[in-house]
Design a protein around this motif. Structure first.
Motif, PDB file in Angstrom:
ATOM      1  N   LYS A 147      38.487  46.929  66.692  1.00  0.00           N
ATOM      2  CA  LYS A 147      38.256  45.493  66.506  1.00  0.00           C
ATOM      3  C   LYS A 147      39.565  44.744  66.324  1.00  0.00           C
ATOM      4  N   GLU A 148      39.582  43.476  66.730  1.00  0.00           N
ATOM      5  CA  GLU A 148      40.720  42.622  66.427  1.00  0.00           C
ATOM      6  C   GLU A 148      40.798  42.450  64.916  1.00  0.00           C
ATOM      7  N   ILE A 149      42.022  42.477  64.387  1.00  0.00           N
ATOM      8  CA  ILE A 149      42.158  42.502  62.935  1.00  0.00           C
ATOM      9  C   ILE A 149      41.622  41.234  62.280  1.00  0.00           C
ATOM     10  N   GLY A 150      41.735  40.084  62.948  1.00  0.00           N
ATOM     11  CA  GLY A 150      41.175  38.860  62.393  1.00  0.00           C
ATOM     12  C   GLY A 150      39.673  38.917  62.256  1.00  0.00           C
ATOM     13  N   ASP A 151      39.025  39.611  63.168  1.00  0.00           N
ATOM     14  CA  ASP A 151      37.576  39.780  63.117  1.00  0.00           C
ATOM     15  C   ASP A 151      37.194  40.830  62.074  1.00  0.00           C
ATOM     16  N   ALA A 152      37.971  41.908  62.004  1.00  0.00           N
ATOM     17  CA  ALA A 152      37.663  43.002  61.075  1.00  0.00           C
ATOM     18  C   ALA A 152      37.759  42.554  59.620  1.00  0.00           C
ATOM     19  N   LEU A 153      38.716  41.689  59.317  1.00  0.00           N
ATOM     20  CA  LEU A 153      38.882  41.234  57.934  1.00  0.00           C
ATOM     21  C   LEU A 153      37.691  40.417  57.443  1.00  0.00           C
ATOM     22  N   GLU A 174      51.734  37.643  56.503  1.00  0.00           N
ATOM     23  CA  GLU A 174      52.243  38.959  56.877  1.00  0.00           C
ATOM     24  C   GLU A 174      52.773  39.001  58.301  1.00  0.00           C
ATOM     25  N   ARG A 175      52.748  37.838  58.992  1.00  0.00           N
ATOM     26  CA  ARG A 175      53.271  37.713  60.364  1.00  0.00           C
ATOM     27  C   ARG A 175      52.578  38.673  61.332  1.00  0.00           C
ATOM     28  N   LEU A 176      51.265  38.781  61.201  1.00  0.00           N
ATOM     29  CA  LEU A 176      50.491  39.682  62.046  1.00  0.00           C
ATOM     30  C   LEU A 176      49.673  38.890  63.051  1.00  0.00           C
ATOM     31  N   ASP A 177      49.613  39.409  64.262  1.00  0.00           N
ATOM     32  CA  ASP A 177      48.834  38.809  65.340  1.00  0.00           C
ATOM     33  C   ASP A 177      47.339  38.980  65.041  1.00  0.00           C
ATOM     34  N   PRO A 178      46.584  37.892  64.858  1.00  0.00           N
ATOM     35  CA  PRO A 178      45.155  38.030  64.521  1.00  0.00           C
ATOM     36  C   PRO A 178      44.334  38.717  65.591  1.00  0.00           C
ATOM     37  N   PHE A 179      44.847  38.741  66.837  1.00  0.00           N
ATOM     38  CA  PHE A 179      44.069  39.247  67.961  1.00  0.00           C
ATOM     39  C   PHE A 179      44.461  40.669  68.363  1.00  0.00           C
ATOM     40  N   ALA A 180      45.389  41.268  67.615  1.00  0.00           N
ATOM     41  CA  ALA A 180      45.718  42.680  67.827  1.00  0.00           C
ATOM     42  C   ALA A 180      44.652  43.541  67.162  1.00  0.00           C
ATOM     43  N   GLU A 259      32.197  37.881  67.724  1.00  0.00           N
ATOM     44  CA  GLU A 259      30.870  37.503  68.222  1.00  0.00           C
ATOM     45  C   GLU A 259      30.390  36.196  67.606  1.00  0.00           C
ATOM     46  N   ALA A 260      30.776  35.939  66.358  1.00  0.00           N
ATOM     47  CA  ALA A 260      30.351  34.710  65.682  1.00  0.00           C
ATOM     48  C   ALA A 260      31.198  33.507  66.082  1.00  0.00           C
ATOM     49  N   ARG A 261      32.266  33.742  66.873  1.00  0.00           N
ATOM     50  CA  ARG A 261      33.137  32.664  67.359  1.00  0.00           C
ATOM     51  C   ARG A 261      33.709  31.852  66.202  1.00  0.00           C
ATOM     52  N   ARG A 262      34.183  32.546  65.189  1.00  0.00           N
ATOM     53  CA  ARG A 262      34.790  31.866  64.046  1.00  0.00           C
ATOM     54  C   ARG A 262      36.203  31.393  64.409  1.00  0.00           C
ATOM     55  N   SER A 263      36.622  30.321  63.777  1.00  0.00           N
ATOM     56  CA  SER A 263      37.938  29.760  64.061  1.00  0.00           C
ATOM     57  C   SER A 263      39.032  30.603  63.410  1.00  0.00           C
ATOM     58  N   ALA A 276      52.126  46.672  71.496  1.00  0.00           N
ATOM     59  CA  ALA A 276      51.316  47.890  71.650  1.00  0.00           C
ATOM     60  C   ALA A 276      49.911  47.536  72.049  1.00  0.00           C
ATOM     61  N   ASP A 277      49.384  46.428  71.495  1.00  0.00           N
ATOM     62  CA  ASP A 277      48.044  46.004  71.828  1.00  0.00           C
ATOM     63  C   ASP A 277      47.972  45.496  73.255  1.00  0.00           C
ATOM     64  N   ALA A 278      49.051  44.828  73.719  1.00  0.00           N
ATOM     65  CA  ALA A 278      49.065  44.315  75.082  1.00  0.00           C
ATOM     66  C   ALA A 278      49.091  45.464  76.086  1.00  0.00           C
ATOM     67  N   ARG A 279      49.845  46.526  75.805  1.00  0.00           N
ATOM     68  CA  ARG A 279      49.895  47.694  76.693  1.00  0.00           C
ATOM     69  C   ARG A 279      48.521  48.338  76.779  1.00  0.00           C
ATOM     70  N   GLU A 280      47.824  48.425  75.634  1.00  0.00           N
ATOM     71  CA  GLU A 280      46.492  49.019  75.617  1.00  0.00           C
ATOM     72  C   GLU A 280      45.532  48.201  76.479  1.00  0.00           C
ATOM     73  N   ALA A 281      45.628  46.862  76.392  1.00  0.00           N
ATOM     74  CA  ALA A 281      44.732  46.009  77.173  1.00  0.00           C
ATOM     75  C   ALA A 281      44.978  46.194  78.673  1.00  0.00           C
ATOM     76  N   ARG A 282      46.258  46.303  79.082  1.00  0.00           N
ATOM     77  CA  ARG A 282      46.567  46.489  80.509  1.00  0.00           C
ATOM     78  C   ARG A 282      46.043  47.824  81.002  1.00  0.00           C
TER      79      ARG A 282
END
Length: 283
Positions: A147-153, A174-180, A259-263, A276-282
């Motif tokens: 899961k994306e970390i923003g969604d998992a939290l 924490e300077r973390l990408d919410p979508f990783a 899934e809930a389309r939260r902001s 690392a997440d971008a490489r996985e997506a490709r």
């Protein structure tokens, strides 16, 4: 919006006034619950975004405020500040009336069944509770590696209490990408994230308010930006889409997530996409 800090503040405000007092009356969705009259309130506690009021005969009143619910406390002869028709719960004890307005969830459940209750029993560790178990929280977060970390939290079965505001703010801090994905992060990164989330939520739960009564309690302004400079607001990114980042000047963005389309609000420069997440997506 009510998140874990708000619910703990409500519990701290209601507990000293209700615990040990006999029930004079209880209305639940305008229906009188006569069997609780005369019984004592034994405990008021928050679990994540849930408020639980315990009675000595084994019943628990469970409320969840979602987006628009709120709790007020009145003297027994005081006029409600909201329409009585919007009162979901009216709990009267000698001299005081606690009222929950517009709560989507308000129900009675047996205390003996809480551990197996679908809404309460599956909650993850409460970030604000003195007994918070960071190892258990980390293990639950790891189960959502894809899961994306923003969604998992936001998953209350992982850690209880985080909502949209804290999600965006702690990831920015924490300077973390919410979508990783969660799996793209080290244990140290996740533990630092949880540690900051706990520290800032505890600080907000314990912040002092001016005035008296529960109305002043809800007037508290949530603060996540420590050491803010003059002219800066109390939040770093939440609801600041289109405005410059206080730290780097880039334009804050908002994207819907999960899934809930939260902001989710973030700074694209301070929180760049994780490679690392971008490489996985490709792949």
């Amino acid at each position: 919006m009510p998140e874990g800090d708000t619910l703990h503040r409500i519990a701290s405000a209601l507990g000293p006034r209700l615990v040990g007092q006999p029930v004079c009356s209880l209305l639940l969705r305008h229906q009188s619950i006569d069997r609780l009259v005369g019984h004592l309130v034994t405990k008021v506690e928050a679990r994540g975004k849930n408020l639980l009021v315990f009675f000595d005969e084994g019943t628990v009143l469970h409320t969840h405020l979602r987006m628009g619910g709120t709790w007020h406390l009145y003297r027994e002869d005081e006029r409600f500040r909201r329409s009585p028709t919007s009162a979901t719960v009216v709990l009267a004890v000698p001299g005081l009336v606690a009222v929950c307005f517009r709560a989507p969830v308000a129900r009675l459940v047996r205390a003996s069944l809480l551990a197996g209750d679908p809404a309460i029993g599956k909650l993850g560790p409460d970030l604000i509770a003195p007994t918070f178990d960071e190892a258990a929280a980390l293990a639950r977060l790891r189960r959502l590696a894809g899961k994306e970390i923003g969604d998992a939290l936001m998953a209350q079965e992982v850690v209880a209490g985080i909502g949209n505001v804290f999600k965006s703010e702690i990831l920015f801090h924490e300077r973390l990408d919410p979508f990783a994905r969660v799996g793209a992060h080290s244990d140290d990164e996740l533990l630092r994230l949880l540690a900051f989330a706990r520290r800032i939520m505890v600080a907000n739960a314990n912040a002092k308010t001016r005035g008296t009564g529960l109305g002043a309690f809800f007037g508290h302004t949530r603060t996540t930006r420590e050491g803010a400079r003059p002219g800066e607001g109390p939040l770093s990114v939440y609801r600041r889409a289109g405005e410059p980042c206080y730290d780097c000047g880039a334009v804050i963005e908002m994207r819907r997530q999960g899934e809930a389309r939260r902001s989710t609000y973030f700074c694209p420069q301070c929180q760049p996409p994780r490679l690392a997440d971008a490489r996985e997506a490709r792949a």
